[in-house]
Scaffold this motif. Sequence first.
Motif, PDB file in Angstrom:
ATOM      1  N   ALA A  13       3.764  -6.617 -14.628  1.00 60.66           N
ATOM      2  CA  ALA A  13       3.982  -5.171 -14.489  1.00 60.66           C
ATOM      3  C   ALA A  13       2.656  -4.420 -14.408  1.00 60.66           C
ATOM      4  O   ALA A  13       2.495  -3.502 -13.586  1.00 60.66           O
ATOM      5  N   ILE A  14       1.677  -4.820 -15.215  1.00 61.40           N
ATOM      6  CA  ILE A  14       0.369  -4.163 -15.163  1.00 61.40           C
ATOM      7  C   ILE A  14      -0.308  -4.442 -13.823  1.00 61.40           C
ATOM      8  O   ILE A  14      -0.858  -3.535 -13.184  1.00 61.40           O
ATOM      9  N   PHE A  15      -0.255  -5.685 -13.367  1.00 60.66           N
ATOM     10  CA  PHE A  15      -0.849  -6.078 -12.085  1.00 60.66           C
ATOM     11  C   PHE A  15      -0.207  -5.295 -10.938  1.00 60.66           C
ATOM     12  O   PHE A  15      -0.887  -4.743 -10.078  1.00 60.66           O
ATOM     13  N   PHE A  16       1.139  -5.225 -10.939  1.00 58.41           N
ATOM     14  CA  PHE A  16       1.852  -4.516  -9.884  1.00 58.41           C
ATOM     15  C   PHE A  16       1.540  -3.023  -9.929  1.00 58.41           C
ATOM     16  O   PHE A  16       1.349  -2.386  -8.882  1.00 58.41           O
ATOM     17  N   LEU A  17       1.460  -2.443 -11.141  1.00 57.35           N
ATOM     18  CA  LEU A  17       1.166  -1.017 -11.274  1.00 57.35           C
ATOM     19  C   LEU A  17      -0.216  -0.700 -10.723  1.00 57.35           C
ATOM     20  O   LEU A  17      -0.405   0.316 -10.034  1.00 57.35           O
ATOM     21  N   PHE A  18      -1.196  -1.570 -11.004  1.00 60.27           N
ATOM     22  CA  PHE A  18      -2.554  -1.356 -10.491  1.00 60.27           C
ATOM     23  C   PHE A  18      -2.546  -1.306  -8.964  1.00 60.27           C
ATOM     24  O   PHE A  18      -3.113  -0.399  -8.364  1.00 60.27           O
ATOM     25  N   PHE A  19      -1.919  -2.273  -8.309  1.00 65.37           N
ATOM     26  CA  PHE A  19      -1.923  -2.289  -6.845  1.00 65.37           C
ATOM     27  C   PHE A  19      -1.085  -1.150  -6.266  1.00 65.37           C
ATOM     28  O   PHE A  19      -1.422  -0.602  -5.212  1.00 65.37           O
ATOM     29  N   TRP A  20      -0.031  -0.760  -6.937  1.00 66.09           N
ATOM     30  CA  TRP A  20       0.782   0.349  -6.422  1.00 66.09           C
ATOM     31  C   TRP A  20      -0.008   1.653  -6.486  1.00 66.09           C
ATOM     32  O   TRP A  20      -0.021   2.434  -5.517  1.00 66.09           O
ATOM     33  N   VAL A  21      -0.697   1.878  -7.598  1.00 66.11           N
ATOM     34  CA  VAL A  21      -1.495   3.104  -7.734  1.00 66.11           C
ATOM     35  C   VAL A  21      -2.646   3.086  -6.733  1.00 66.11           C
ATOM     36  O   VAL A  21      -2.950   4.107  -6.095  1.00 66.11           O
ATOM     37  N   VAL A  50      -3.142   5.904  -3.908  1.00 67.94           N
ATOM     38  CA  VAL A  50      -4.381   6.701  -3.829  1.00 67.94           C
ATOM     39  C   VAL A  50      -4.966   6.593  -2.428  1.00 67.94           C
ATOM     40  O   VAL A  50      -5.398   7.599  -1.839  1.00 67.94           O
ATOM     41  N   ARG A  51      -4.995   5.408  -1.856  1.00 73.57           N
ATOM     42  CA  ARG A  51      -5.523   5.241  -0.498  1.00 73.57           C
ATOM     43  C   ARG A  51      -4.691   6.019   0.503  1.00 73.57           C
ATOM     44  O   ARG A  51      -5.237   6.633   1.436  1.00 73.57           O
ATOM     45  N   LEU A  52      -3.370   6.015   0.326  1.00 76.08           N
ATOM     46  CA  LEU A  52      -2.494   6.761   1.227  1.00 76.08           C
ATOM     47  C   LEU A  52      -2.806   8.243   1.198  1.00 76.08           C
ATOM     48  O   LEU A  52      -2.867   8.909   2.247  1.00 76.08           O
ATOM     49  N   LEU A  53      -3.058   8.757   0.004  1.00 82.43           N
ATOM     50  CA  LEU A  53      -3.312  10.199  -0.119  1.00 82.43           C
ATOM     51  C   LEU A  53      -4.722  10.573   0.337  1.00 82.43           C
ATOM     52  O   LEU A  53      -4.960  11.712   0.763  1.00 82.43           O
TER      53      LEU A  53
END
Length: 135
Positions: free
Chosen positions: A115-123, A127-130
């Motif tokens: 969950a921590i690994f997935f949250l890091f890549f999702w954030v 951020v890159r998208l924005l």
Amino acid sequence: SRSAPFHRTLSPPRAPQRSLQAASSTPVAAMARSAALPAALVALVTLAAVAQLAGLAFVAPPSSERALALRGQDLAAQGSAAAAAAAAYASAVAPLPAEAALSEKQWNSFGQVFAIFFLFFWVAGFVRLLTLGRL
């Protein structure tokens, strides 16, 4: 003078006559003979099984002698003892279920790390998208 019209009869061509001994030596006849033996054996076994079960399929007429409260009760008692023995044997011989490769605690630890690994890549992706400036 005129001759009589010629009448021709149409009949199918005849197959050449072969002796019975020659016909039985063909591969097709040999296969038919070899297939007939198992079929006859299966039919005899089935007939014997039906004959054995025929006595159990019908209720006997009332008799003058004193019978058990339920007809066939002695057969049912013998059958239930055999069924109980078969169930006991099957449960004794059956293998025990294998233990899981991972315990619940190990799965929960893996889930927290994932969950921590997935949250890091999702954030990071969000951020890159924005920050690209175009959506």
